[in-house]
Write an enzyme that holds these catalytic residues in place. Sequence first.
Site, mmCIF file in Angstrom:
data_model
loop_
_atom_site.group_PDB
_atom_site.id
_atom_site.type_symbol
_atom_site.label_atom_id
_atom_site.label_comp_id
_atom_site.label_asym_id
_atom_site.label_seq_id
_atom_site.Cartn_x
_atom_site.Cartn_y
_atom_site.Cartn_z
ATOM 1 N N ASN A 1 -40.566 5.714 83.007
ATOM 2 C CA ASN A 1 -41.369 6.900 82.772
ATOM 3 C C ASN A 1 -42.365 6.683 81.619
ATOM 4 O O ASN A 1 -41.986 6.312 80.515
ATOM 5 C CB ASN A 1 -40.438 8.068 82.434
ATOM 6 C CG ASN A 1 -41.148 9.405 82.394
ATOM 7 O OD1 ASN A 1 -42.346 9.491 82.641
ATOM 8 N ND2 ASN A 1 -40.411 10.452 82.075
ATOM 9 N N GLU B 1 -33.555 11.265 85.586
ATOM 10 C CA GLU B 1 -33.646 12.369 86.542
ATOM 11 C C GLU B 1 -32.999 13.631 85.986
ATOM 12 O O GLU B 1 -33.477 14.744 86.212
ATOM 13 C CB GLU B 1 -32.962 11.987 87.873
ATOM 14 C CG GLU B 1 -33.583 10.816 88.602
ATOM 15 C CD GLU B 1 -32.924 9.496 88.244
ATOM 16 O OE1 GLU B 1 -32.448 9.351 87.100
ATOM 17 O OE2 GLU B 1 -32.898 8.604 89.101
ATOM 18 N N PRO C 1 -33.768 -1.386 74.120
ATOM 19 C CA PRO C 1 -33.343 -1.842 75.452
ATOM 20 C C PRO C 1 -32.930 -0.671 76.342
ATOM 21 O O PRO C 1 -32.544 0.401 75.857
ATOM 22 C CB PRO C 1 -32.140 -2.744 75.158
ATOM 23 C CG PRO C 1 -32.227 -3.046 73.704
ATOM 24 C CD PRO C 1 -32.874 -1.852 73.074
ATOM 25 N N ARG C 2 -32.980 -0.905 77.631
ATOM 26 C CA ARG C 2 -32.557 0.103 78.604
ATOM 27 C C ARG C 2 -31.077 0.435 78.410
ATOM 28 O O ARG C 2 -30.668 1.582 78.526
ATOM 29 C CB ARG C 2 -32.816 -0.420 80.023
ATOM 30 C CG ARG C 2 -32.376 0.485 81.163
ATOM 31 C CD ARG C 2 -33.220 1.719 81.235
ATOM 32 N NE ARG C 2 -32.970 2.483 82.449
ATOM 33 C CZ ARG C 2 -33.342 3.740 82.605
ATOM 34 N NH1 ARG C 2 -33.980 4.368 81.647
ATOM 35 N NH2 ARG C 2 -33.096 4.374 83.733
ATOM 36 N N SER D 1 -44.615 9.171 80.791
ATOM 37 C CA SER D 1 -45.038 10.471 80.265
ATOM 38 C C SER D 1 -44.409 10.810 78.923
ATOM 39 O O SER D 1 -45.003 11.518 78.108
ATOM 40 C CB SER D 1 -44.744 11.580 81.278
ATOM 41 O OG SER D 1 -43.354 11.781 81.423
ATOM 42 N N GLU D 2 -43.180 10.334 78.652
ATOM 43 C CA GLU D 2 -42.534 10.649 77.373
ATOM 44 C C GLU D 2 -43.319 10.068 76.204
ATOM 45 O O GLU D 2 -43.488 10.716 75.171
ATOM 46 C CB GLU D 2 -41.097 10.113 77.375
ATOM 47 C CG GLU D 2 -40.170 10.841 78.331
ATOM 48 C CD GLU D 2 -38.802 10.209 78.403
ATOM 49 O OE1 GLU D 2 -37.821 10.956 78.432
ATOM 50 O OE2 GLU D 2 -38.701 8.970 78.433
ATOM 51 N N LEU E 1 -27.857 5.557 72.545
ATOM 52 C CA LEU E 1 -28.269 6.304 73.742
ATOM 53 C C LEU E 1 -29.072 7.546 73.380
ATOM 54 O O LEU E 1 -28.805 8.201 72.377
ATOM 55 C CB LEU E 1 -27.035 6.748 74.541
ATOM 56 C CG LEU E 1 -26.456 5.765 75.560
ATOM 57 C CD1 LEU E 1 -25.149 6.334 76.096
ATOM 58 C CD2 LEU E 1 -27.420 5.502 76.700
ATOM 59 N N GLY E 2 -30.037 7.876 74.228
ATOM 60 C CA GLY E 2 -30.701 9.170 74.163
ATOM 61 C C GLY E 2 -31.655 9.360 73.002
ATOM 62 O O GLY E 2 -31.967 10.494 72.647
ATOM 63 N N GLU E 3 -32.137 8.281 72.381
ATOM 64 C CA GLU E 3 -33.008 8.410 71.217
ATOM 65 C C GLU E 3 -34.440 7.944 71.476
ATOM 66 O O GLU E 3 -35.258 7.900 70.549
ATOM 67 C CB GLU E 3 -32.436 7.632 70.034
ATOM 68 C CG GLU E 3 -31.113 8.184 69.532
ATOM 69 C CD GLU E 3 -30.808 7.741 68.116
ATOM 70 O OE1 GLU E 3 -30.755 8.604 67.230
ATOM 71 O OE2 GLU E 3 -30.626 6.528 67.918
#
Length: 446
Positions: free
Chosen positions: A348, A68, A280-281, A350-351, A321-323
């Site tokens: 998501n 978000e 993984p999440r 769309s990414e 994280l964040g990759e």
Amino acid sequence: MAMERGELIYKIYRALTYGLSPLIQLHLRWRKFRGLEHPLRWRERLGLPSLSRPPGPLFWFHAVSLGEGMCVIPVIKCCIERRPDVTVLMTTTTTSAFEVIKHQLPNNVLYQFSPVDTPGAIDAFLRYWKPSAIMLMESELWPNLIIGAAKNRIALALLNARISTKSYGSWSQPFVNSLTSLMLSKFLLILPLSTTQAIRFQLLQCPPFIINFCGDLKYAVGNIDTNEGDQRALKELQVQLMNRKVWMASSIHKGEEKVMLGVHNTLKQIHPDIITIIVPRHPQHGKQIALELEKDGVRVALRSRHDKLMPGTNIYVVDTLGELQKFYRLTPIAVIGGSFLPGSAGHNISEAAAAGCAILTGPYIGHFSHMATQMQRLNPLSVLQASGHILVEALSNLLSDAKLLEERQEAAKQAYHALSCGITENVWSFLDFHIFRIALANEDCP
């Protein structure tokens, strides 16, 4: 009558949260001890600031987690460009969101952790920051925050608004629905992410004239900034992936690794040179997957160890994280996790579409079903829902047939571009007309 009942229920909620405040503070300390809250900035969750507030009007954007938070960044950037006289404050709840988003926000945006919904924390936060407008993301309906903002004449908006089936059942309970109606009456603008969501808000007695449509902000997520070191490492990995059959299982949850590794083992019999990238999440889950595989004698490359893909290594685990966006650009095929076990709600799509991946997902995609449906209506090849042997067969076909792969990649990209066009601009227009002008007018009133 309904409003009076809502006010009564809110007074009960406020009294309960006031009484539970000491326990909530203890709970936050326990979470800090377990590494779930920021070790130095956890007090921000109690409404205690760690930054100075500049003079002048301030707009507050709030999102719970990383997904978000990334969605609202394009709107924040637009706000800074067009309202340079206004300070922007952003808050998130999770530490994972904080670690990524702090590097993606413009330098002049203030970033804090969000306060818990107790009277003390909310009152302290609003008293210090004095926001002129509050933009909440998705389903952040917190009574103390919303009623407190309304009492302080703060303009409220709910962006990408959604209510899950489970939450709808809770908010529409006889004892609670009048409080729900009271909260929704305090908003000046609600932008639901689908017609279905708009209907749910109206069934909860949301004033229909505040509901407007502009599309799903998840389509507007921009590229994550990458430093030179990461860019160099990703280019090296791209070279290592050349001439190999590559697919990626992204955002997988606990239990789904068994599904993906089963698919990998089957595909490896057909394509011995295959590379399966597992993202993984939660990063810790990645370390656990690598450890279990290594115990079984399987060679694994782990992102956090900066491992290289050596001959004989067929699995690459991303435990950072964040990759995710970066890795979508490295793989031609993305299987979106969080969708293969009953009770899952998807992630998501769309990414991956923006990066030009051929997209597959499982059958359990929750509120992301509207996104899959939208893309499939534009081009049926853009998203494929599959599981079991159908998933294996679909992946094998994509890995074997370059023309089919290219068709699905192009279909996903075309659908994404059609659905993402103008969304940030639309959101800005609605916010400027319904929220910002009113908020700044209120600033001028005594």
